[in-house]
Design a protein around this motif. Structure first.
Motif, PDB file in Angstrom:
ATOM      1  N   THR A   1      -0.477   4.804  -1.544  1.00  0.00           N
ATOM      2  CA  THR A   1      -1.762   5.189  -0.980  1.00  0.00           C
ATOM      3  C   THR A   1      -1.173   5.917   0.368  1.00  0.00           C
ATOM      4  O   THR A   1      -1.232   7.036   0.627  1.00  0.00           O
TER       5      THR A   1
ATOM      6  N   LEU B   1      -4.787  10.808  -0.278  1.00  0.00           N
ATOM      7  CA  LEU B   1      -5.172   9.527  -0.517  1.00  0.00           C
ATOM      8  C   LEU B   1      -5.253   8.725   0.822  1.00  0.00           C
ATOM      9  O   LEU B   1      -6.496   8.255   1.128  1.00  0.00           O
ATOM     10  N   ARG B   2      -4.343   8.997   1.687  1.00  0.00           N
ATOM     11  CA  ARG B   2      -4.369   8.070   2.967  1.00  0.00           C
ATOM     12  C   ARG B   2      -5.597   8.711   3.863  1.00  0.00           C
ATOM     13  O   ARG B   2      -6.017   7.959   4.523  1.00  0.00           O
TER      14      ARG B   2
ATOM     15  N   LEU C   1      -8.591   7.305   2.485  1.00  0.00           N
ATOM     16  CA  LEU C   1      -8.878   5.922   2.833  1.00  0.00           C
ATOM     17  C   LEU C   1      -9.306   6.014   4.397  1.00  0.00           C
ATOM     18  O   LEU C   1     -10.091   5.134   4.787  1.00  0.00           O
TER      19      LEU C   1
ATOM     20  N   ASN D   1       0.713  -1.176  -0.028  1.00  0.00           N
ATOM     21  CA  ASN D   1      -0.044   0.078  -0.124  1.00  0.00           C
ATOM     22  C   ASN D   1       0.935   1.278  -0.023  1.00  0.00           C
ATOM     23  O   ASN D   1       0.157   2.507   0.542  1.00  0.00           O
TER      24      ASN D   1
END
Ligand code: BGC
Length: 255
Positions: A197, A203-204, A207, A194
């Motif tokens: 990300t 993006l993190r 998520l 990952n």
């Protein structure tokens, strides 16, 4: 959790979730065979740490997409630690692509690493357990995507869906012979798989906002559950999956 006297193989054991599984098993007293295909120094570091803490571990280079590689790992467990008590099918890869994008070669590669390795890892380990007359445990490291479609992640989802039915079918077939088969299905974990990300703050954040527990998992949080499934504390568990995902499957969408 007490795994003293148990001998366990972990495929893809030198990185990410695999390395955390190795640490959790060794901390509970298991002797561990650490499979790797690259970065031998990572396996060597793990062995050094485990031995320094009074445990037992050995690194073995083996390609688990071949039965020869799998047999090499089991042979090492038997030669070094006397027998085989558990086999963890952890090796895996993730290449993001949709159904319309994927080509045959890429699909075959993901299936070989994620699923074929697990099918024959389960088969070879089960044969050994039956030959020993001891019973044993197979743990398949799956994913929330064994059951949760993720657009743009076709091969990975198909491989993990296959693993879901491997666990169930093999668990049912092997139960009468004292062999348990369980899956541990992580959600998003802070590992090399990952990295893209994790490196991208936006993006993190996106998520983590989709995860009810609001954080990705540390690899050790998966490793400890795998050690539990290996242990006698889980001795009535077979042919099923433990999800360890912070609730992400019931949150929003896979990222
Ligand atoms: C995948 C990750 C993904 C997570 C949640 C995992 O199986 O490896 O890339 O973030 O599932 O969707």
């Amino acid at each position: 959790m007490d795994l003293h006297g148990k001998s366990v193989v972990v495929t893809g054991g030198n990185s990410g979730i695999g390395a955390a599984i190795v640490r959790s098993l060794a901390a509970a007293g298991a002797a561990v065979v650490i499979d790797y295909v690259s970065q031998p120094e990572d396996a060597a570091d793990l062995v050094k740490d485990i031995v320094a803490a009074g445990g037992r571990a050995i690194g073995v280079e083996a390609d688990v997409t071949t039965t020869a590689g799998i047999d090499k790992l089991i042979g090492t467990a038997v030669d070094e630690f006397g027998q085989l008590d558990a086999f963890v099918n952890n090796a895996g890869m993730e290449l993001r692509h949709s159904l319309l994008e994927v080509d045959e070669e890429t699909f075959a590669k993901v299936m070989a690493v994620n699923l074929t390795s697990a099918v024959f890892g389960t088969q070879r380990a089960a044969k050994r357990f039956i030959q020993q007359g001891t019973g044993g445990v197979v743990v398949n490291v799956s994913s929330v995507h064994e059951d949760w479609p993720m657009p743009g992640n076709l091969s990975y989802c198909v491989s993990k869906g296959g693993m879901r039915m491997l666990t169930r079918t093999a668990g049912v077939e092997l139960g009468p012979q004292g062999v348990r088969v369980g899956s541990v299905a992580p959600g998003a974990v802070d590992t090399p798989i990952n990295a893209a990300t994790m490196k991208d703050d936006a993006l993190r954040q996106k998520l983590e906002n989709s995860i009810p527990l609001r954080t990705v998992a540390e690899p050790s949080e998966i490793g400890d559950v795998v050690a539990f499934v290996v242990s006698d504390a889980a001795k009535y568990m077979t042919a099923t999956t433990v999800f360890v995902d912070g609730g992400i499957m019931h949150g929003s969408v896979g990222l």
